[in-house]
Design an enzyme around this catalytic site. Sequence first.
Site, mmCIF file in Angstrom:
data_model
loop_
_atom_site.group_PDB
_atom_site.id
_atom_site.type_symbol
_atom_site.label_atom_id
_atom_site.label_comp_id
_atom_site.label_asym_id
_atom_site.label_seq_id
_atom_site.Cartn_x
_atom_site.Cartn_y
_atom_site.Cartn_z
ATOM 1 N N GLU A 116 -23.486 3.595 -41.961
ATOM 2 C CA GLU A 116 -22.218 3.724 -42.682
ATOM 3 C C GLU A 116 -21.076 3.030 -41.960
ATOM 4 O O GLU A 116 -20.155 2.512 -42.590
ATOM 5 C CB GLU A 116 -21.876 5.199 -42.918
ATOM 6 C CG GLU A 116 -22.794 5.896 -43.929
ATOM 7 C CD GLU A 116 -24.096 6.406 -43.320
ATOM 8 O OE1 GLU A 116 -24.346 6.167 -42.117
ATOM 9 O OE2 GLU A 116 -24.871 7.061 -44.053
ATOM 10 N N PHE A 147 -25.840 22.875 -46.018
ATOM 11 C CA PHE A 147 -26.571 21.734 -45.491
ATOM 12 C C PHE A 147 -25.743 20.459 -45.658
ATOM 13 O O PHE A 147 -25.245 20.184 -46.741
ATOM 14 C CB PHE A 147 -27.929 21.585 -46.200
ATOM 15 C CG PHE A 147 -28.694 20.375 -45.720
ATOM 16 C CD1 PHE A 147 -29.122 20.305 -44.393
ATOM 17 C CD2 PHE A 147 -28.953 19.320 -46.565
ATOM 18 C CE1 PHE A 147 -29.806 19.190 -43.929
ATOM 19 C CE2 PHE A 147 -29.636 18.197 -46.110
ATOM 20 C CZ PHE A 147 -30.063 18.133 -44.788
ATOM 21 N N GLN A 148 -25.602 19.719 -44.574
ATOM 22 C CA GLN A 148 -24.823 18.464 -44.539
ATOM 23 C C GLN A 148 -23.377 18.659 -44.984
ATOM 24 O O GLN A 148 -22.785 17.765 -45.593
ATOM 25 C CB GLN A 148 -25.520 17.373 -45.347
ATOM 26 C CG GLN A 148 -26.853 16.997 -44.726
ATOM 27 C CD GLN A 148 -27.398 15.679 -45.213
ATOM 28 O OE1 GLN A 148 -27.251 15.331 -46.376
ATOM 29 N NE2 GLN A 148 -28.048 14.943 -44.314
ATOM 30 N N LYS A 206 -20.301 17.441 -55.063
ATOM 31 C CA LYS A 206 -21.433 17.061 -55.905
ATOM 32 C C LYS A 206 -21.346 17.665 -57.306
ATOM 33 O O LYS A 206 -21.652 17.002 -58.291
ATOM 34 C CB LYS A 206 -22.719 17.524 -55.214
ATOM 35 C CG LYS A 206 -23.967 17.029 -55.897
ATOM 36 C CD LYS A 206 -25.207 17.363 -55.075
ATOM 37 C CE LYS A 206 -26.448 16.797 -55.736
ATOM 38 N NZ LYS A 206 -27.642 17.053 -54.920
ATOM 39 N N MET A 233 -15.592 -7.506 -20.140
ATOM 40 C CA MET A 233 -14.191 -7.158 -19.956
ATOM 41 C C MET A 233 -14.044 -6.002 -18.966
ATOM 42 O O MET A 233 -13.115 -5.968 -18.158
ATOM 43 C CB MET A 233 -13.559 -6.804 -21.307
ATOM 44 C CG MET A 233 -12.064 -6.622 -21.252
ATOM 45 S SD MET A 233 -11.221 -8.065 -20.586
ATOM 46 C CE MET A 233 -10.849 -8.966 -22.080
#
Lengths: 167, 564
Positions: free
Chosen positions: B49, B111-112, B161, B470
């Site tokens: 993502e 969940f999630q 959802k 760096m």
Amino acid sequence: MRQVYSILVNNHAGVLSHVAGLFTRRGYNIESIAAGPTEDTTITRIVIVAIGEENELDQIAKQLRKLYDVREVEQISYNQAVTRELVLATIKAPITKRSEIIQLANAFGAQVINMTDDTVTLEASGNDHKVRTLLKAFEGYGISQMARTGMISLPYDGMPEDWEPIA
Amino acid sequence: MELNGSQIMIEELKAAGIEMAFGIPGGAIMPFYDELLKADFPHILTRHEQGAAHMADGYARVSGKVAIVVTTSGPGATNLITGLANAQMDSVPLVAITGQVATNMIGTDAFQEADVYGCSIPVTKFNWLIKDVNEIQHVTREAIRVATTGRPGPVLIDFPKDIQITNTVYTPRESAESPLPAPREYPELDTEGIDKLLAAIERAERPVIIGGAGIIKSGASAELAKFAKAAGIPVINTLLGLGGFPGTNELFLGMPGMHGTAYANFALCECDLLINLGARFDDRVTGKVSSFCPKATIAHVDIDDAEIDKRVHTHIPILGNVRDVLSALNEHLRPGDYDEWRQTWTDWKENYPLQYDWDGSIKPQYVIDQIQEITEGNGIYVTGVGQHQMWAAQFIRFNEPKTWVTSGGLGTMGFGLPAAIGAKFARPEKDVWLIDGDGSFAMTLVELATAATYNVPVKVAILNNAYLGMVRQWQELFFEKRYSHSHYPENPDFGTIAEGYGVKGINVTDVNEVRNSLETAAEHDGPVVLNFLVNKEENVWPMVPAGAGNDEMQLAPPSREAKS
Ligand SMILES: Cc1ncc(C[n+]2csc(CCOP(=O)(O)OP(=O)(O)O)c2C)c(N)n1
Ligand SMILES: [Mg+2]
């Protein structure tokens, strides 16, 4: 320096998170915060007292104005505003001290709202100076519990910029 | 017409002209994905993502258009956070749509479930949690408007959802009335400020322009070129402003600040008028504020009032769109006499050029120089974060705006590859070159799979020094060469890795093969990874140490400075 911000926001869930989050994220110091409805039900007024350098205090107002749900930000320097805070305090008050404490409460215009054998609970309101003086006055007796609402504020209507109210 | 929540959102996205989506599906966003099949804009399935967010970011920087990023709830959405923060810091528009657990499950540690609304507050311009199907139309429109207007930025819509599948009556409206007051008006042209600035320009003896991202975002390059040339005032571009003024023009002084050119920093220290056009006085530009432009009247034009006086006190503040202000300035410009000043900065340019030594190894600057040569500054150049990024900023000479894609404010390693893919989607006709570091590349190299799947012919040049270069440079200079955890002695074979992803991979170890390999890559019809094993201990010069003033700039390694 201390500054009062009177912020009108859309009455949305999450708006307080956005406003409070801005202060934490940018490292600004909040001294008190109070929120409540206004005369318009779609609008909430959040009053924040913040402490900072002059330049930072202007930055805070500019950053607040960028928030989506913020409609208006008024920066009120401390002496230009009607400010009030409500305080509830339970004072240790053995029977021997009780009348002295009540007398002192009267002097501050505080109400007695509860009393037990050894405590007195007071309700008082006033500007920051008054609340501080009051708490100082009762410190010696012992304050066993205290709750403060945080400052709420409105600008003095129609007063010239340089006007300095006495209290 | 009766539609469900997902369909309504897609109708609104289409109506707003969205042309591109990036993302990865999952449980809480599946109804939306089901409808996405019927949307008339393409969706690119990424491997992470964060990659999706950086792709949308690169796409927006190059096209000026906003794309959507779609993820599932919980981990899908939290993987976006870096991408949102990156876009927020560099004011890049994107619209994230994240699935959320059903409204009756919110707050139950379902969940999630993650508090994505809460997590994204500090890294978006604004965000919404949809609680009612009837809000979708308004929220979607507002989200796109907020992302793309004023000072642009990322927004997020958290989309439970159950609401994705709830039906309601949908009326497409030409312009949905807002239940909120109209957005704050665009600032009116500040003619008073502009007059002050015009007078200051006429009075000045040593003026300099610093052009930031505002030039690019407001499309002000042509106005800037007209202004600078007519006035004869030299131009500095910040890291995000590069491309805003032609890199080959004699008035161009390069980048300022920590790894800026010597002559840009000299000019800042000596100028008597600084005209800041859409730059935000980042700390990497100003160095120690108290020694920033000590002799100058400072004018600052910005679309965001909160940037004015934030870090540097401004004498002539002008709130407004940079392009509008520049056209007003162009109309009434009365330049002063800057001949002596011109002599001074031309001499600086001649006497303190950007340079690097030769020692038979592959110098990273040389590879960039060669990329510049074969593309003649007409490519799109994308970077990771680190030394290679600074060299690219120094050595590429941009001809046009929106051809430079780099993570400035957040400095996000791993930005490069996905951003390059997004850039190529935005402008397929352009050669897109990613100049990346081995450390940065490794962070998101999985998106090679996306480049392969969709045959996105980006050209990747890894300047592989087997170091977090760096970090190593700072350790060498400021931590007495204690190289704490900055070395990757066992770097993987990036050429072979590329081949494993179905991408042409070439390891380059000989300096004589550099040019050839670049040409091979340019001609190859598909993505390519060139893994240049470069000099491991090359440092970026000049350098203003962190916290120091621009007047404390070190021009070259102590050894070389001693010689010359
Ligand atoms: C995600 C992230 N983690 C850590 C850093 C800190 N950091 C800045 S530059 C750098 C080294 C980058 O190494 P590499 O990509 O190999 O580039 P080089 O400097 O070697 O050219 C690191 C670790 C960062 N900017 N971003
Ligand atoms: Mg490296």
